[in-house]
Design a protein around this motif. Structure first.
Motif, short mmCIF file in Angstrom:
data_model
loop_
_atom_site.label_atom_id
_atom_site.label_comp_id
_atom_site.label_asym_id
_atom_site.label_seq_id
_atom_site.Cartn_x
_atom_site.Cartn_y
_atom_site.Cartn_z
N ARG A 129 0.85 -1.19 0.00
CA ARG A 129 0.00 0.00 0.00
C ARG A 129 0.89 1.25 0.00
O ARG A 129 1.81 1.38 0.82
CB ARG A 129 -0.89 -0.01 1.24
CG ARG A 129 -2.01 1.01 1.23
CD ARG A 129 -2.67 1.07 2.59
NE ARG A 129 -3.02 -0.24 3.11
CZ ARG A 129 -4.21 -0.80 2.99
NH1 ARG A 129 -5.18 -0.14 2.37
NH2 ARG A 129 -4.45 -1.99 3.49
N TYR A 130 0.61 2.18 -0.91
CA TYR A 130 1.39 3.40 -1.02
C TYR A 130 0.43 4.58 -1.10
O TYR A 130 -0.78 4.40 -1.25
CB TYR A 130 2.30 3.37 -2.26
CG TYR A 130 3.29 2.23 -2.25
CD1 TYR A 130 4.58 2.42 -1.80
CD2 TYR A 130 2.93 0.96 -2.71
CE1 TYR A 130 5.51 1.38 -1.79
CE2 TYR A 130 3.83 -0.09 -2.71
CZ TYR A 130 5.12 0.13 -2.25
OH TYR A 130 6.03 -0.91 -2.23
N THR A 131 0.97 5.79 -1.01
CA THR A 131 0.14 6.99 -1.13
C THR A 131 0.73 7.95 -2.14
O THR A 131 1.95 8.05 -2.29
CB THR A 131 0.00 7.72 0.23
OG1 THR A 131 1.29 8.03 0.74
CG2 THR A 131 -0.76 6.86 1.23
N THR A 132 -0.16 8.64 -2.85
CA THR A 132 0.28 9.66 -3.80
C THR A 132 0.75 10.89 -3.04
O THR A 132 0.63 10.96 -1.81
CB THR A 132 -0.87 10.03 -4.76
OG1 THR A 132 -1.89 10.71 -4.00
CG2 THR A 132 -1.46 8.80 -5.41
N VAL A 133 1.23 11.89 -3.76
CA VAL A 133 1.73 13.10 -3.11
C VAL A 133 0.64 13.79 -2.30
O VAL A 133 0.91 14.45 -1.30
CB VAL A 133 2.33 14.06 -4.17
CG1 VAL A 133 1.25 14.60 -5.09
CG2 VAL A 133 3.10 15.20 -3.51
N GLY A 134 -0.62 13.61 -2.70
CA GLY A 134 -1.73 14.21 -1.98
C GLY A 134 -2.38 13.30 -0.97
O GLY A 134 -3.38 13.67 -0.36
N GLY A 135 -1.84 12.08 -0.81
CA GLY A 135 -2.36 11.16 0.19
C GLY A 135 -3.35 10.14 -0.31
O GLY A 135 -3.92 9.37 0.49
#
Length: 542
Positions: free
Chosen positions: A381-387
């Protein structure tokens, strides 16, 4: 000399990896291989080609590694590189082989064949007196006979409809440009559409030109179509991402065994389209550089990704040219998106056959048709720059899933395509009716032209001559698709030849209005605009 070259390459590689034990292991392995090869050459009962044995040995050895490390013979290496070059030397025709006969689909604009009058529908009977028709008419043979150094001459014997005797042409080979941006047109009042088919030497320049042209026409929203794009040069994808992403944001990075293979690419230029909603279209045929571009735009919350999960090819190959002009494409690192996701899907060393079945397994599991058939690895699981939450595990998962549309598919349609019935009919129709069709603009053809019943009956008759059994139920299921594809091909053959930019806009202008993925893209610009502004709470993706 070949053995010495192989040994040198192995020892140098081992030295770069470091460690005297590794050097010793490589040297011992080479010594064993040399002994076997020498024994075969000296004592084997029959005469054999040592060069072929070496090529085979290398290929089998590489099967124990990852699925994308490969060995190419000198001839294969030239052919592979030509697919990514901005052009090639030849006579400049798009051809098709049917019933052991080479047909000219179209002479390429500005090429030597067009200049001397070779036409669509011409049949190439012989090249420099050597027959080209017959059982030996293969793509490889045609390329070998028609391509050649610019400035050289080649004599073609051409059969043409309406001509009682074959016509002789002498063509002087020249540089023929190839294109990777297949379409760039306004799909709405302020909506631009760009189709990129691969990432070659000229892709970035073509793309910048197309993007600038659409902006001049009033584009404020963009659909970037990467479906079926197998990739190519990484730097071209990075450069394209930089046209959309401002500042010095991370675009992609690589990690390998050696420190020299660890690199990152960041945005650094003032791009042409750094503001405005973007929708990126992907599918299971989008690979490598396509995934780098889609992943960068998704992780930086710059574009909404629509379609199906991409191929999952995230291994970086370094091309190493050997002394005999053969080539080793050695995997040296992995690609990672800005959020840290590895693009590469899982594989087991030495099991490339199973790896090759991945797409068919995904089809059988229902992944192409149902989003809930995709099993996400919750540990990745990862997050983009905006979450926003995104997942690794192979490929780029779209923000909006669109299933594959099979409602018009049938075995009958597949057979028509497989034997080029639709393409050949459209080519002949265009050749016979071109003057009349060109009396009106393409826009009139687009809105008014219909593939009528007499035309369909002719297609059925021709298909039966080619051994395709008519199935009424399957025909009715695919009838609308047959009509659509015929119209698109006629549009390309008539108006596409008038173009000077290498684009095939006519095909996509006709096909896209019936494409479910394209239609979803048009409806998702509200979400794409909210994404661009960081207003994730306003997005309604379900």
């Amino acid at each position: 000399m070949l053995s010495l070259a192989l040994a040198g390459g192995m020892v140098i590689g081992a030295t770069l990896l470091g460690g005297s034990s590794k050097v010793s292991d490589v040297s011992a392995g080479y010594d064993k291989f040399r002994q076997v090869l020498n024994r075969i050459e000296r004592d084997y009962v029959d005469s054999v080609s040592t060069a072929e044995l070496v090529d085979y040995s290398i290929s089998k050895m590489l099967e124990k590694l990852d699925p994308h490390t490969a060995y190419l013979t000198a001839e294969e290496a030239v052919a592979a590189r030509s697919q990514l070059e901005s052009g090639f030397d030849g006579i400049g025709v798009e051809f098709n082989i049917q019933n052991d006969t080479v047909y000219v689909v179209t002479p390429l604009f500005g090429g030597p064949s067009e200049e001397i009058g070779i036409q669509s529908g011409d049949r190439i009977l012989s090249v420099d007196g050597s027959p080209l028709s017959g059982p030996g008419a293969t793509n490889t043979r045609v390329f070998k006979m028609l391509r050649g150094k610019r400035g050289t001459k080649v004599k073609l014997e051409i059969a043409r409809n309406g001509a009682k005797k074959p016509i002789m042409f002498e063509v002087t080979r020249n540089r023929i440009p190839t294109y990777s941006v297949d379409a760039a047109y306004m799909a709405g009042k302020d909506v631009g559409y760009i189709k990129v088919t691969r990432f070659s030497e000229s892709t970035y320049d073509e793309f910048k030109k197309a993007l600038g042209m659409l902006k001049e026409k009033g584009m404020n929203r963009l659909i970037l179509d990467l479906r079926g794009n197998p990739g190519g040069y990484m730097e071209k994808a990075v450069n394209m991402a930089d046209e959309f992403i401002a500042g010095d944001k991370l675009l992609v990075y690589t990690k390998g065994k050696r420190a020299g293979m660890d690199k990152e690419s960041r945005a650094h230029i003032a791009g042409i389209f750094e503001e405005g909603p973007i929708v990126v279209l992907v599918d299971e045929g989008s690979a490598s550089a396509s995934e780098i571009l889609a992943g960068a735009l998704q992780d930086q919350d710059r574009a909404l990704v629509i379609g199906r999960r991409t191929f999952g090819k995230g291994l970086v190959q370094m091309p190493l040219k050997l002394d005999d002009n053969s080539e080793l494409r050695l995997t040296v690192s992995r690609y990672y998106t800005p959020s840290g996701r590895s693009i590469q899907k899982p594989y087991e060393m030495g099991h490339s056959e199973e790896y090759g079945k991945d797409l068919s397994n995904r089809y059988d599991s229902g992944e192409f048709f149902h989003a809930d058939s995709i099993h996400l690895n919750k540990k990745l699981r990862y997050t983009t720059v905006g979450g926003r939450e995104v997942f690794g595990g192979g490929g780029i998962m779209p923000d909006v899933f669109v299933p594959r549309d099979s409602s018009r598919n049938s075995n009958y349609l597949f057979e028509l395509r497989g034997k080029n019935i639709l393409r050949d009919f459209a080519l002949k129709y265009a050749a016979l009716n071109q003057q009349g069709l060109l009396k009106k603009p393409f826009e009139s053809f687009f809105s008014d032209f219909q593939v009528n019943e007499p035309m369909l009956k002719e297609i059925v008759r021709e298909s039966e001559k080619q051994g395709i059994v008519f199935h009424e139920k399957e025909y009715q299921k695919s009838k609308a698709q047959i009509q659509l594809e015929i119209k698109a091909l006629i549009g390309r053959y008539v108006w596409g030849r008038q173009r000077k930019d290498g684009l095939s806009n006519e095909i996509y202008q006709i096909i896209n209005p019936s494409d479910p993925v394209f239609q979803v893209a048009l409806r998702q610009f509200g979400n794409a605009a909210a994404l661009e502004k960081g207003k994730f709470g306003q997005m309604r993706l379900k």
